[in-house]
Every structure is written in structure tokens, then in C-alpha cells.
Design an enzyme around this catalytic site. Structure first.
Site, PDB file in Angstrom:
ATOM      1  N   LYS A 176       0.818  -1.225   0.000  1.00  0.00           N
ATOM      2  CA  LYS A 176       0.000   0.000   0.000  1.00  0.00           C
ATOM      3  C   LYS A 176       0.848   1.270   0.000  1.00  0.00           C
ATOM      4  CE  LYS A 176      -4.413  -1.826   1.110  1.00  0.00           C
ATOM      5  NZ  LYS A 176      -5.445  -2.172   2.076  1.00  0.00           N
ATOM      6  N   ARG A 232      -3.553 -10.093   4.610  1.00  0.00           N
ATOM      7  CA  ARG A 232      -3.911 -10.189   3.186  1.00  0.00           C
ATOM      8  C   ARG A 232      -2.744  -9.633   2.373  1.00  0.00           C
ATOM      9  NH1 ARG A 232      -5.851  -6.859  -0.742  1.00  0.00           N
ATOM     10  NH2 ARG A 232      -7.366  -7.710  -2.203  1.00  0.00           N
TER      11      ARG A 232
HETATM   12  N1  PMM Z   1      -7.319  -3.847   0.434  1.00  0.00           N
HETATM   13  C1  PMM Z   1      -7.530  -3.880  -0.892  1.00  0.00           C
HETATM   14  C2  PMM Z   1      -8.522  -4.719  -1.428  1.00  0.00           C
HETATM   15  N2  PMM Z   1      -9.261  -5.511  -0.613  1.00  0.00           N
HETATM   16  N3  PMM Z   1      -9.774  -6.302   1.537  1.00  0.00           N
HETATM   17  C3  PMM Z   1      -9.570  -6.276   2.860  1.00  0.00           C
HETATM   18  N4  PMM Z   1     -10.305  -7.054   3.676  1.00  0.00           N
HETATM   19  N5  PMM Z   1      -8.632  -5.452   3.418  1.00  0.00           N
HETATM   20  C4  PMM Z   1      -7.858  -4.629   2.674  1.00  0.00           C
HETATM   21  O1  PMM Z   1      -7.041  -3.903   3.252  1.00  0.00           O
HETATM   22  C5  PMM Z   1      -8.054  -4.634   1.252  1.00  0.00           C
HETATM   23  C6  PMM Z   1      -9.040  -5.490   0.719  1.00  0.00           C
HETATM   24  C7  PMM Z   1      -6.657  -3.015  -1.753  1.00  0.00           C
HETATM   25  O2  PMM Z   1      -6.545  -3.366  -3.030  1.00  0.00           O
HETATM   26  P1  PMM Z   1      -5.517  -4.454  -3.697  1.00  0.00           P
HETATM   27  O3  PMM Z   1      -6.299  -5.723  -3.826  1.00  0.00           O
HETATM   28  O4  PMM Z   1      -5.243  -3.820  -5.009  1.00  0.00           O
HETATM   29  O5  PMM Z   1      -4.363  -4.612  -2.818  1.00  0.00           O
END
Ligand code: PMM
Length: 310
Positions: free
Chosen positions: A226, A266
């Protein structure tokens, strides 16, 4: 019991591992901020999921809509077209699959295709039908802290106290879900790093996971690649390091989040975080066991199988 050890509905094989879990990201999007486009075709998405499993990921999170700041929404039909074939095939391979969606209809179809977790970055705020689908299907549900879609979220970064505000807003979501018939054991909470949170606002959330533990449910942390990591690692010119160069920092967050009691991290690159959560588990177990020798902290006691440096 610490919330990290709580069972989550419908995921018996993920209970009792004694360590933080790792969720690998399978973005079927042409424009995700961190890996956009690499796995856009279904075959490539499935292969990427299998690679993440081989690296040790416990869960695969399949998403068809980018949440990149400023991104424009895709249609529901397009989102379904992207995620359903990948979910079906990964579930058939025996993977624990999560669907990353804010749409109730996508969640419902994904569960029918084999998803066992609904990961909703809006925590139920984007679609009034989501809570009903989660209640009806009984699946695990990740409730992330969220204040608005990607096109507006950067303008919503106003907090009195980011940790208390995120905790309280998540508590309100838990109450609303409960009223809609969602059982507490279905729910996992997530501080939503980077979502309506500029760089410096993310660190207190990571450093105070205990505040989220006070909600009584397991915590998922999504720090991978991020922006706030890019800014942290910026050189003297102030230019953030690009997303693909943020994996070592991501693994460091995985270790620290796991030691801080996170239930799951994640991540895009699974291997380093899998190692990190194992390190954290050994570290935490040793800390909880106390000193086997009664030695003072800092006293080195070497036994035969710990000797040497390699
Ligand atoms: N961040 C992204 C997408 N989905 N889901 C959860 N539960 N927590 C997160 O911090 C999160 C998420 C950001 O997008 P990316 O898939 O492009 O990394």
C-alpha cells in the site's frame, strides 16, 4: 480467549493453526494499484491462485473490481464475468476462496460458485442487501472499515482519533449486521488500511490492533504494497518506492501484525508473509511460555539444537 483464536463460521480447517493466517490476493482486474493486469485472464488468475497456495497461502481472495484510489466502478456483469470462473476452479481445487466484492449479488453468486468468505471492503455500507445475503448464506464475512468508494475516499480522511473512530465505526457496523441476522461468529473485522486513510494514519491502527480486538472478533490486516509503505520507504527525493518494491516491508508488517494478534494478513506475495507469520508464532509462543530457565531477559542460554548460526 483472544479473538485471534476464535473460530470463524464455516472455516473449520483454519481453526487451531496456532498462527496468523495468510490470505493471498488474486486480482482479476486490469487496473489494481499493485499488480494491475497481470492476471486478468481466467487461466492466468487460476494459475496465480495455485502458485499462492504452493507458497503456503491459507485463503485465496478473488476480486474483480479495483479499489485503487480514484478508480471508476465496473458493472456488476463485468465483475461477475471476471470472478466466477476463477472462484469455481480454485474452489474445485480445494482452496478456501474468498470473494472481494461490495455487491450483494456478486457475493451470492460467488458463494454458490464455491466461495466460503465474503470480503467486503465497504463493510456492508455499499449495498443494503449485503447483510441479508451474508445472514442467509451463513458464510464468513470480512467487515472492513470504509467511508466511501475509491473515487471519493481520499476526501474522507477526517478523524478525531483514528484508532477510536475506526473502532467505533466498526462497532456500529457489527451492530447493524447483528440486527440483520448475521451471527457474530461469521464476522472478521479489518481496519481498512489506506481506505480514507493517508500515510501516517495507518501506523496507529497497526500499532493498536488491541483496540480492534476489543470488538471481540478476529482481525484481518491488509497492508500489502500500500501507498503508506511506499511513502515510508521513499528515498531522499521523496518519491515513493513502486508497489512491487514494497514486499519486504509488507512481510515486516505481517510479522508485527501477527505478533500483535492479527488473525490473518492479506498479501500479494505469499511466501515471505507465510515465513513471517511462522516466525511471529514461534516468538509469541516463547513469550507466552515465559523463560524456561528462569534466566533474566537478555541472558543467552544455548542448547545443543540451537547451537551454531546456520
Ligand atoms: N485492500 C484492498 C482490497 N481488498 N480487503 C480487505 N479485507 N482489506 C484490505 O485492506 C483490502 C481489501 C486493496 O486493493 P488491492 O487488492 O489492489 O491490494
Amino acid at each position: 480467549m483472544h479473538p485471534r483464536d476464535a473460530d470463524v463460521a464455516g472455516l473449520p480447517e483454519l481453526s487451531g493453526t496456532g498462527r496468523c493466517l495468510v490470505m493471498g490476493v488474486v486480482n482479476i482486474t486490469p487496473d489494481s494499484f499493485s499488480d494491475g493486469g497481470e492476471w486478468f485472464e481466467p487461466d492466468a488468475g487460476v494459475q496465480h491462485g495455485l502458485d499462492l497456495l504452493a507458497e503456503g497461502a491459507d485463503i485465496l481472495d478473488v476480486g474483480g473490481e479495483s479499489t485503487r484510489p480514484g478508480s471508476v466502478r465496473v458493472s456488476q456483469d463485468e465483475e461477475l464475468r471476471r470472478v466466477l470462473p476463477v472462484i469455481e476452479r480454485l474452489a474445485a481445487e480445494g482452496a478456501v476462496v474468498s470473494v472481494d466484492t461490495t455487491r450483494a449479488a456478486v457475493a451470492e453468486r460467488a458463494v454458490a460458485a464455491g466461495a466460503r468468505i465474503v470480503n467486503d471492503v465497504s463493510g456492508g455500507l455499499a449495498d443494503p442487501d449485503m447483510a441479508g445475503v451474508v445472514a442467509r448464506t451463513g458464510v464468513a464475512y470480512v467487515v472492513m472499515h470504509w467511508r466511501g468508494h475509491a473515487d471519493v475516499m481520499d476526501s474522507l480522511e477526517v478523524y478525531d482519533d483514528v484508532v477510536a473512530d475506526v473502532r467505533d465505526e466498526l462497532a456500529a457496523r457489527l451492530a447493524a449486521l447483528h440486527d440483520a441476522g448475521v451471527r457474530p461468529e461469521q464476522v472478521v473485522v479489518d481496519p481498512g488500511l489506506g481506505f480514507a486513510k493517508a500515510g501516517a494514519l495507518n501506523w496507529p491502527l497497526l500499532a493498536h490492533l488491541d483496540a480492534l480486538h476489543s470488538l471481540g472478533r478476529p482481525v484481518l490486516v491488509g497492508a500489502s504494497r500500500k501507498r503508506f509503505l511506499g511513502h515510508l520507504l521513499a528515498g531522499a527525493d521523496g518519491v515513493p518506492v513502486p508497489p512491487l518494491e514494497r514486499d519486504a516491508a509488507t512481510a515486516a508488517v505481517s510479522a508485527l501484525a501477527a505478533a500483535g494478534g492479527a488473525w490473518c494478513v492479506r498479501v500479494h506475495a505469499a511466501r515471505a508473509s507465510v515465513d513471517a507469520v511462522h516466525v511471529a508464532a514461534a516468538w509469541t509462543a516463547a513469550a507466552e511460555a515465559g523463560s524456561p530457565t528462569g534466566a533474566r531477559p537478555g541472558t543467552v542460554t544455548r542448547t545443543a539444537d540451537q547451537g551454531g548460526t546456520s
